[in-house]
Structures are given as C-alpha cells and as structure tokens.
Design a protein around this motif. Structure first.
Motif, PDB file in Angstrom:
ATOM      1  N   PHE A 168       3.337   2.904 -15.371  1.00 37.25           N
ATOM      2  CA  PHE A 168       4.279   3.872 -15.941  1.00 37.25           C
ATOM      3  C   PHE A 168       4.188   3.891 -17.460  1.00 37.25           C
ATOM      4  CE2 PHE A 168       6.445  -0.132 -15.318  1.00 37.25           C
ATOM      5  CZ  PHE A 168       7.336  -0.293 -16.368  1.00 37.25           C
ATOM      6  N   GLN A 169       4.882   4.821 -18.076  1.00 35.15           N
ATOM      7  CA  GLN A 169       4.767   5.082 -19.506  1.00 35.15           C
ATOM      8  C   GLN A 169       6.147   5.039 -20.177  1.00 35.15           C
ATOM      9  OE1 GLN A 169       2.159   8.554 -20.343  1.00 35.15           O
ATOM     10  NE2 GLN A 169       1.645   8.477 -18.177  1.00 35.15           N
ATOM     11  N   PRO A 170       6.614   3.838 -20.514  1.00 34.76           N
ATOM     12  CA  PRO A 170       7.911   3.721 -21.193  1.00 34.76           C
ATOM     13  C   PRO A 170       7.814   4.261 -22.612  1.00 34.76           C
ATOM     14  CG  PRO A 170       6.801   1.608 -21.162  1.00 34.76           C
ATOM     15  CD  PRO A 170       5.949   2.539 -20.353  1.00 34.76           C
ATOM     16  N   LEU A 171       8.909   4.211 -23.337  1.00 32.02           N
ATOM     17  CA  LEU A 171       8.957   4.793 -24.681  1.00 32.02           C
ATOM     18  C   LEU A 171       8.378   3.856 -25.742  1.00 32.02           C
ATOM     19  CD1 LEU A 171      12.487   6.472 -24.525  1.00 32.02           C
ATOM     20  CD2 LEU A 171      10.246   7.479 -24.055  1.00 32.02           C
ATOM     21  N   THR A 172       7.473   2.989 -25.330  1.00 28.67           N
ATOM     22  CA  THR A 172       6.795   2.103 -26.277  1.00 28.67           C
ATOM     23  C   THR A 172       5.592   2.778 -26.919  1.00 28.67           C
ATOM     24  OG1 THR A 172       5.453   1.239 -24.474  1.00 28.67           O
ATOM     25  CG2 THR A 172       7.476   0.030 -25.023  1.00 28.67           C
ATOM     26  N   GLY A 173       5.140   3.886 -26.329  1.00 25.55           N
ATOM     27  CA  GLY A 173       3.939   4.545 -26.808  1.00 25.55           C
ATOM     28  C   GLY A 173       2.691   4.122 -26.060  1.00 25.55           C
ATOM     29  N   SER A 174       2.817   3.145 -25.168  1.00 28.77           N
ATOM     30  CA  SER A 174       1.683   2.697 -24.365  1.00 28.77           C
ATOM     31  C   SER A 174       2.104   2.696 -22.897  1.00 28.77           C
ATOM     32  CB  SER A 174       1.228   1.310 -24.814  1.00 28.77           C
ATOM     33  OG  SER A 174       2.279   0.373 -24.710  1.00 28.77           O
ATOM     34  N   THR A 175       1.271   2.100 -22.048  1.00 27.24           N
ATOM     35  CA  THR A 175       1.603   2.046 -20.626  1.00 27.24           C
ATOM     36  C   THR A 175       2.124   0.658 -20.265  1.00 27.24           C
ATOM     37  OG1 THR A 175      -0.670   1.433 -20.072  1.00 27.24           O
ATOM     38  CG2 THR A 175      -0.122   3.779 -20.053  1.00 27.24           C
ATOM     39  N   ALA A 176       2.712   0.549 -19.076  1.00 32.76           N
ATOM     40  CA  ALA A 176       3.277  -0.721 -18.619  1.00 32.76           C
ATOM     41  C   ALA A 176       2.920  -0.922 -17.152  1.00 32.76           C
ATOM     42  CB  ALA A 176       4.793  -0.736 -18.809  1.00 32.76           C
ATOM     43  N   GLU A 177       2.852  -2.189 -16.748  1.00 33.80           N
ATOM     44  CA  GLU A 177       2.487  -2.487 -15.364  1.00 33.80           C
ATOM     45  C   GLU A 177       2.980  -3.870 -14.978  1.00 33.80           C
ATOM     46  OE1 GLU A 177      -2.134  -3.773 -16.099  1.00 33.80           O
ATOM     47  OE2 GLU A 177      -1.600  -1.658 -16.419  1.00 33.80           O
ATOM     48  N   LYS A 178       3.382  -4.013 -13.735  1.00 33.49           N
ATOM     49  CA  LYS A 178       3.710  -5.313 -13.142  1.00 33.49           C
ATOM     50  C   LYS A 178       2.920  -5.418 -11.850  1.00 33.49           C
ATOM     51  CE  LYS A 178       7.222  -6.008 -10.468  1.00 33.49           C
ATOM     52  NZ  LYS A 178       8.544  -6.180  -9.845  1.00 33.49           N
ATOM     53  N   HIS A 179       2.088  -6.447 -11.729  1.00 32.04           N
ATOM     54  CA  HIS A 179       1.181  -6.555 -10.601  1.00 32.04           C
ATOM     55  C   HIS A 179       1.849  -7.298  -9.441  1.00 32.04           C
ATOM     56  CE1 HIS A 179      -2.544  -6.257 -13.489  1.00 32.04           C
ATOM     57  NE2 HIS A 179      -1.594  -5.378 -13.769  1.00 32.04           N
ATOM     58  N   ASP A 180       1.766  -6.711  -8.254  1.00 36.13           N
ATOM     59  CA  ASP A 180       2.246  -7.358  -7.027  1.00 36.13           C
ATOM     60  C   ASP A 180       1.093  -7.468  -6.042  1.00 36.13           C
ATOM     61  OD1 ASP A 180       5.160  -7.797  -7.350  1.00 36.13           O
ATOM     62  OD2 ASP A 180       5.195  -5.637  -7.637  1.00 36.13           O
ATOM     63  N   SER A 181       1.022  -8.588  -5.364  1.00 40.16           N
ATOM     64  CA  SER A 181      -0.061  -8.819  -4.419  1.00 40.16           C
ATOM     65  C   SER A 181       0.194  -8.086  -3.109  1.00 40.16           C
ATOM     66  CB  SER A 181      -0.209 -10.318  -4.142  1.00 40.16           C
ATOM     67  OG  SER A 181      -1.187 -10.550  -3.155  1.00 40.16           O
ATOM     68  N   PHE A 182      -0.898  -7.621  -2.490  1.00 35.75           N
ATOM     69  CA  PHE A 182      -0.784  -7.080  -1.137  1.00 35.75           C
ATOM     70  C   PHE A 182      -0.471  -8.194  -0.137  1.00 35.75           C
ATOM     71  CE2 PHE A 182      -3.907  -3.715  -2.633  1.00 35.75           C
ATOM     72  CZ  PHE A 182      -2.978  -2.681  -2.607  1.00 35.75           C
ATOM     73  N   TYR A 183      -0.847  -9.434  -0.483  1.00 42.25           N
ATOM     74  CA  TYR A 183      -0.808 -10.516   0.492  1.00 42.25           C
ATOM     75  C   TYR A 183       0.551 -11.231   0.509  1.00 42.25           C
ATOM     76  CZ  TYR A 183      -5.851 -10.001   0.937  1.00 42.25           C
ATOM     77  OH  TYR A 183      -7.103  -9.509   1.173  1.00 42.25           O
ATOM     78  N   GLY A 184       0.962 -11.577   1.700  1.00 42.61           N
ATOM     79  CA  GLY A 184       2.167 -12.375   1.895  1.00 42.61           C
ATOM     80  C   GLY A 184       1.916 -13.397   2.982  1.00 42.61           C
ATOM     81  N   ALA A 189       1.885 -15.468   6.338  1.00 48.47           N
ATOM     82  CA  ALA A 189       2.148 -15.072   7.725  1.00 48.47           C
ATOM     83  C   ALA A 189       2.925 -16.138   8.483  1.00 48.47           C
ATOM     84  CB  ALA A 189       0.824 -14.793   8.438  1.00 48.47           C
ATOM     85  N   GLY A 190       3.132 -17.324   7.886  1.00 47.95           N
ATOM     86  CA  GLY A 190       3.900 -18.385   8.529  1.00 47.95           C
ATOM     87  C   GLY A 190       3.061 -19.363   9.310  1.00 47.95           C
ATOM     88  N   ASP A 191       1.783 -19.084   9.477  1.00 47.31           N
ATOM     89  CA  ASP A 191       0.905 -19.986  10.224  1.00 47.31           C
ATOM     90  C   ASP A 191      -0.219 -20.526   9.355  1.00 47.31           C
ATOM     91  OD1 ASP A 191      -0.527 -17.719   9.845  1.00 47.31           O
ATOM     92  OD2 ASP A 191      -1.089 -17.421  11.951  1.00 47.31           O
ATOM     93  N   GLY A 192       0.023 -20.501   8.050  1.00 47.88           N
ATOM     94  CA  GLY A 192      -0.990 -20.988   7.127  1.00 47.88           C
ATOM     95  C   GLY A 192      -1.973 -19.929   6.683  1.00 47.88           C
ATOM     96  N   THR A 193      -1.778 -18.704   7.150  1.00 45.11           N
ATOM     97  CA  THR A 193      -2.628 -17.592   6.724  1.00 45.11           C
ATOM     98  C   THR A 193      -1.777 -16.582   5.969  1.00 45.11           C
ATOM     99  OG1 THR A 193      -2.286 -16.348   8.782  1.00 45.11           O
ATOM    100  CG2 THR A 193      -4.143 -17.905   8.719  1.00 45.11           C
ATOM    101  N   ALA A 194      -2.431 -15.528   5.487  1.00 46.32           N
ATOM    102  CA  ALA A 194      -1.711 -14.480   4.751  1.00 46.32           C
ATOM    103  C   ALA A 194      -2.119 -13.116   5.293  1.00 46.32           C
ATOM    104  CB  ALA A 194      -2.013 -14.564   3.253  1.00 46.32           C
ATOM    105  N   LEU A 195      -1.187 -12.194   5.288  1.00 46.24           N
ATOM    106  CA  LEU A 195      -1.434 -10.823   5.736  1.00 46.24           C
ATOM    107  C   LEU A 195      -1.293  -9.871   4.554  1.00 46.24           C
ATOM    108  CD1 LEU A 195       0.556 -10.665   9.105  1.00 46.24           C
ATOM    109  CD2 LEU A 195      -1.924 -10.845   8.808  1.00 46.24           C
ATOM    110  N   ALA A 196      -2.140  -8.858   4.548  1.00 48.60           N
ATOM    111  CA  ALA A 196      -2.054  -7.821   3.515  1.00 48.60           C
ATOM    112  C   ALA A 196      -1.146  -6.711   4.015  1.00 48.60           C
ATOM    113  CB  ALA A 196      -3.440  -7.270   3.197  1.00 48.60           C
ATOM    114  N   GLU A 197      -0.082  -6.468   3.281  1.00 48.51           N
ATOM    115  CA  GLU A 197       0.881  -5.440   3.674  1.00 48.51           C
ATOM    116  C   GLU A 197       1.225  -4.564   2.471  1.00 48.51           C
ATOM    117  OE1 GLU A 197       3.365  -7.719   7.193  1.00 48.51           O
ATOM    118  OE2 GLU A 197       4.131  -7.800   5.141  1.00 48.51           O
TER     119      GLU A 197
END
Length: 717
Positions: free
Chosen positions: A94-110, A112-120
C-alpha cells in the motif's frame, strides 16, 4: 597518487558482473517475459473457473465491488500461482502518506499440528489486512495510540511477484484506511477521483451523441528522470545518504553547458543496468518504451506507455523501487531527489494525462480537423477551465522541499501554472471566440530538402519545454512533478478539478440545447464562453523569462514559489468544496493531508540543516583548519590571507545555522508558521554555510578535501 585520484580509478573500473542479460532470441515464445510475474487477466482466465473469471472481469469493467463469495476461489488460484513462482509470503502492498510504499510480509505456511506445515491463503486474507498503523502519518485523523488501520484489496491493479535472490514475495495492491473509513493513503482518493470524472464525463458524452461507452478512464504515463553515481561516492557523502541531495559542492568546470550528454550514446555499464531494469519491469507488466541520456552528466530517463491512472501510479512506485534495487548490482546508486546537485539540471516526472472511454475513444484526440471535433473542443475547454480555476491547487499538488530547488530552471517549469496549447489549437479557440470559425487546414508536411529522407507530418504547434502544463497531441503533459514523488496525488487533483469543470460545462450545454439550437452551435457557444473567461492561463512563450513573471502577475496568475506558499491551497474553500462535492476527500481528510505535507516539509529541512551542520563542523571545518595550519607553516602570508578569512566566516555561518535550527527558536504556534520559519531562517542559514564551504572547496588542497566533488561524481560512467 592523491586519495581522490585513487577513488576515481577504483570507481571507473567495471566489468560485466554476471547479472547482465545477454542476448536471448526474442522471437522464441519462451523468451517473452512480459507480465510473467503478474496475476493478469490472462493468468486469471487460465486458473479460475470460467464463471468466477467472468464475474471478476465483469465486476472490474463496471467498477463495482467484488462479491466476497468469489474471493476464496480467487485467493486459492493466486496462492498456487505465487507459490509456483517461489513465493513463500504475501503482503498487502500500500501507499501511505510517507511518499513511498509500505508492506508487511505474512507467510502462506502455518503449522498443521503434526510437525508439518500447510500453505493456506483465504479470501478474507486476500480482501483485508490489518497492519499496525500507529506510526504512519495521518495528520490528526487518528491518535498515535489508535493503532488500527485496514488494507483493502484493489482488484483493479493486478497482484504481482517481487523476486529476490533468496525467494519471492506476492504483492497485493491495496488501499489503506482508518477504522472509521477515512483515507490514509494515495490510492483511495485517486480511485474516487477517477469514479467522479467518469460519472460526469459519461453525462457529457451522452449529450455529445456517444452512446456505446459505459465508463471513462483517466490515463497516465510518467517519464522518470534520475541520476546514477558510483556507490563509492554515495557512501562517502553523508548528505546524499541522509537527505538524497548534496548539501555542499561547487559546480564542476564542465556541467551540461555543451549539451553533449543529452541523447548521447549510453555508457556500457549504464546500458547494462537499464537492460536489467527493463527486464525486471517487463516481468511485472510495466510497459517501458523509452530510455535515453538526459541533459545533465550521469542523468537519464525511462518512460512507459500510458496506462489507467491507478495502475500507472502503482507501476511508477514499483519502477522507482526496481531502479534503486538494481543499481546496486552494478556498483551504482540511483538518485531520485528532485535536485541532487546544485546548479545542475534537476529531475522531474513528466505526467502525461488523458481521458478515454472503455471503447478506446480518446477524449483529447483533436482528429484531423480540431475545429470540427465537438467532443475534443468540449473536453479540452473543460481542462483549460479546471487548470485556470485551480492553478494554485495544482501547484500545491507537486509541492515539496526538494521541488523548491528545482522549479524554474534547467528544463523544469516555473512555479507559475500555465497551459501551452500550440499555435494551431490556439488559433481554433481564438477563432471560436471571434465567431469566425474556419475549416482546419488539411495536414501538411515538412520537406527535409532531399529525396532520400521521407516527408514528415507537420504538427499544429511546436513543443514548449518551459510550460508546466502542455498539450502534446492527444494528452496534456503535467511537467512539474518531482522525480521521487508518487503521481497519485497530482492525478487525484487533476481528475477532481476536471470533473468539476466537465460537470459545469455539461450543465451549460444542457441549457444551450434547450433553446432548440444545434449541437454544434451549443458546444461552440459553451467553448466560446470558457475560452473568454480562462484564456489568461494560455501562454506559449519562455516560462523562464522575467518578462513572463511580470506578465503573469498582470494576468492574475499565481506565482507560489515555495512550498509554504502553495500548501495552504489544499484547504482553501474552493478546494474543499470541489473535493466534497465529488466525494473524493472530506474536509477532514484534506486538512490531514495539509498537516502531513507541512510537517514533512519542516522535518525534511530540519534533517538537512542538522546534516549540513554536522558535515561542516566535523569534516569541512577541520579540513580548512588543517590546510590553514599548513599555509601558516609555509611562511606564505598571501595564501594565508586567502584562506583564513573564509575559515572564520565558515565558523560564524555555522554558529548561526546551529542556532537557527535549535528547537527553542522554532515557532510552535502553527505548522504553517514553522514551515515559513524553516524557509526564511533555516534554509537561508544553510545556504550561507554552503556558500563559504563551496568557496573553500576551490582553495583547499585536494588531498585534504573530505567530500567527493561534483567533477568526480558526475563523470564516472
């Protein structure tokens, strides 16, 4: 060898670094990369169920909100596509009023409870995000402790992949709003202004007999100017690192007075860099068309083909990011400040703006006979009225501390907003005013004096490089934008004021048509009245001349030379009324922008002043004292007499600068008064220190001078 000579030898050395493109066979389909990293309509068609794809495209074509029931299917397809490209994370870009862009990175992976991870990745995560928004500038809309803010997916601007040597990131263009629904960014008002202009333009087109269009879009294409310097010099200049411009430096013996750099052969390292940038931009679907050397040494330009204003503005922000990131691969730094070098051509971002329908009709295309093109005359007249009525607001839309150094010289337009139409169009409007409309002359040709060269079409008017707002064939070029600015805010202003003018002209046309007159006579009557009331904003002469400044004053045109002069027009009654009527920004939202932009001006000058004082005290002054000590030991009083007074003058000027920039000496009664103080006191004190330091640069021994000089930085290719 002197230290500076060693620097020059090191900086001048360059070999192909492995990131160069090579020469692929571009006739092969597999080598065509344009849009490869964009979740484009073509990708959507391939990956989405047919009914979902059709519903999504129908929604976008009508400018409507997306049905949330489709969001999960779109999100699933987008996630799978992004992961195939190597993306492990996504961000609401997104483009806040700072004059530049902004971003917060979130992983697809979470987990799964069995020692593995799922992409959601769900439709909810696609449509809405919630970054911690407490530290973004809001101009008083929200208190610092109110951290909630929302990002909302903008499906009209395609998602894209940003590549990194160690992975990739899915970027989803989004709007940024407070929890109360007020705009905290540049995208929301731009989209609102495009909707406003579309609505009134469609009403006008209905009267003008255009029946097949359903929506009007504004388009933009920004010519981006920039400097490249060797990164060794950049990191040896604290002023460049901290402020983006040189706070010290005397003009080199050779600048751009020979005009030998302009459109010259592009140096090999620079061309390799340009090709790399263009490859990255091609993957992102950014339609780069032109590259060339600009006026100043080590200054260049890149320009895209025009696009929808919203997408074009997003692409401009990405382009600047790619240009700066790629430069480092070549031992270069890309400078996007409006005036990185004093006395040398500054850098702008020429904004080519037009209006068109969803059926491909350009509303600012004069055609073969402009006098007979009612549609063009109507919309061109609306633009003329808009610019004249809101000239001060247009100036405010491009105001910044950096711009105040650039406007008015070396190919940058003056602060006076005027329109250049060209001789042929000016004759047409003048003839309409006098009631002596004649058929336009058929296109003629320029003979080049030899049968070897083909005849070239003769345009109706020359170009004027000093005009801030020039008609250039089928669009207007707003030439006053700064190099590092987002084009979204100036385009928002332009869309809104033109919407107001089109609306007013449409009402006048309706009234004229009620008198049982023909459409041609009604349009001519409206255009005539607009021209008579607004022709003072038309100027085809030298915008740099003192004579024009005097004439502009007699015409009633504003000359807002500095940012503190211009910014108050953001909250003028005429501005508030127009933005409120067309639901682009509320009074509160406008006031917040005025406060943010004013505060940014003050903070930028404060940072520059502190940086200038630190460099003077810890680098320039010690170098001057060392040199003076050497001269005193040499027993040459004549040389001592040259340097000693300047050392004392520098120290005196430095004390004045440090005093001027003390917090307790700043007025705290209002942001506007503090901005004026920074302009009239702090900037003046900075300039006094620089003046003495630049004179010392010409005297102090080269091996003692602590900063790379213009004569070095601007001529290492």
């Amino acid at each position: 060898m002197a230290r500076t000579r060693q620097q020059n030898v090191t900086a001048a050395q360059w070999t192909v670094n492995g990131a160069a493109l090579g020469s692929p066979d571009l006739t092969l389909q597999n080598n065509q990369v344009f849009g490869a990293n964009v979740f484009s309509p073509a990708v959507q068609r391939h990956r989405l169920p047919k009914h979902v794809y059709k519903a999504l495209q129908r929604t976008l074509a009508r400018g409507e909100a997306l049905d949330t029931s489709l969001a999960d299917q779109v999100a699933q397809a987008m996630k799978e596509w992004a992961m195939e490209k190597g993306a492990t994370h996504y961000t609401h870009w997104f483009q806040p009023l700072t004059g530049s862009t902004a971003e917060k990175h979130d992983s697809f992976y979470g987990p799964a409870g069995d020692g593995t991870a799922l992409a959601e990745f769900s439709g909810k995560e696609l449509i809405q995000g919630e970054p911690d928004a407490s530290s973004f500038p809001t101009g008083g809309i929200r208190a610092t402790f109110e951290a909630r803010g929302y990002t909302a997916w903008d499906p009209t601007s395609p998602a894209f992949i940003l590549e990194n040597p160690n992975g990739a990131l899915l970027c989803i263009p989004t709007a940024f709003t407070s929890w109360t629904g007020e705009a905290l960014d540049h995208k929301i008002p731009l989209l609102r202004s495009m909707d406003a202009l579309s609505g009134v333009a469609m009403s006008a087109l209905e009267l003008l007999g255009v029946e097949d269009a359903s929506r009007v879009f504004t388009t933009t294409g920004c010519e981006q100017e920039y400097f490249l310097i060797d990164e060794q010099y950049f990191f040896e200049r604290p002023d460049l690192v901290t402020t983006g411009r040189t706070l010290y430096g005397t003009k080199p013996p050779k600048g751009h007075e020979l005009d030998d750099h302009y459109f010259g052969s592009i140096p090999e390292r620079v061309l390799a860099y340009m090709l790399d940038v263009e490859l990255e931009l091609a993957k992102l679907g950014i339609p780069i068309k032109t590259r060339h050397n600009e006026v100043a040494p080590n200054q260049f330009e890149v320009a895209p083909i025009f696009e929808n204003s919203n997408v074009g503005s997003d692409h401009q922000m990405v382009t600047m990011q790619i240009m700066q990131n790629t430069a480092r691969r070549y031992g270069l730094v890309c400078l996007l400040h409006e005036k990185p070098f004093a006395g040398v051509n500054g850098s702008g971002k020429h904004n080519n703006w037009s209006m068109g329908t969803d059926t491909g009709l350009n509303l600012l295309e004069p055609g073969e006979t402009p006098a007979e093109n009612l549609q063009f005359l109507f919309f061109c007249a609306a633009v003329i009225q808009a610019v004249n009525s809101h000239q001060q607001l247009l100036r405010a839309s491009i105001a910044s501390a950096g711009q105040d150094h650039r406007l008015g010289a070396n190919e940058a337009p003056p602060a006076i907003i005027s329109i250049f139409l060209g001789a042929e169009l000016e004759k047409v409007f003048t003839a309409i005013e006098s009631g002596k409309v004649q058929t336009s002359k058929p296109g003629s040709f320029l003979g080049l004096g030899t049968p070897v060269l083909p005849p070239l079409p003769l345009h109706g008017g020359d170009r004027n490089r000093t005009s801030p707002f020039a008609f250039t064939g089928n669009k207007f070029e707003f030439r006053a934008l700064g190099s590092n600015s987002s084009p979204a805010w100036p385009n928002t202003v332009l869309n809104t004021i033109v919407a107001e003018a089109v609306d007013e002209l449409t009402d006048k046309l309706k009234a004229a048509l009620k008198g049982s007159t023909t459409l041609e006579k009604a349009v001519t009557s409206v255009v005539k009245d607009v021209w008579k009331a607004n022709k003072q904003v038309i100027f085809d002469g030298d915008g740099y001349s003192e004579a024009w400044h005097k004439e502009a004053e007699t015409r009633g045109l504003a000359n807002l030379k500095t940012t503190p002069d211009a910014l108050p027009w953001i909250v003028e009654k005429s501005t508030v009324a127009a933005f409120k009527k067309y639901k682009v920004l509320s009074k509160r939202e406008l006031e917040s922008r005025y406060d943010v932009f004013t505060e940014q001006y003050v903070m930028n000058i404060n940072i520059e002043a502190e940086t200038a004082a630190t460099i003077a005290r810890t680098m320039v002054l010690p170098a001057a004292v060392r040199y003076l000590t050497e001269l005193q030991a040499s027993g040459m009083p004549e040389l001592v007499g040259e340097v000693e007074p300047l050392v004392k003058e520098l120290h005196f000027a430095l004390l004045k600068l440090e005093d001027a920039n003390l917090d307790e000496n700043h007025p705290d009664s209002s942001p506007q008064k503090e901005a004026v103080y920074m302009r009239d006191a702090v900037i003046v004190a900075m300039e006094d220190v620089r003046d003495v330091a630049d004179r010392l640069e010409r005297l102090i021994a080269d091996d003692l001078w602590p900063l790379p000089k213009y004569s070095e930085m601007l001529f290492i290719k």
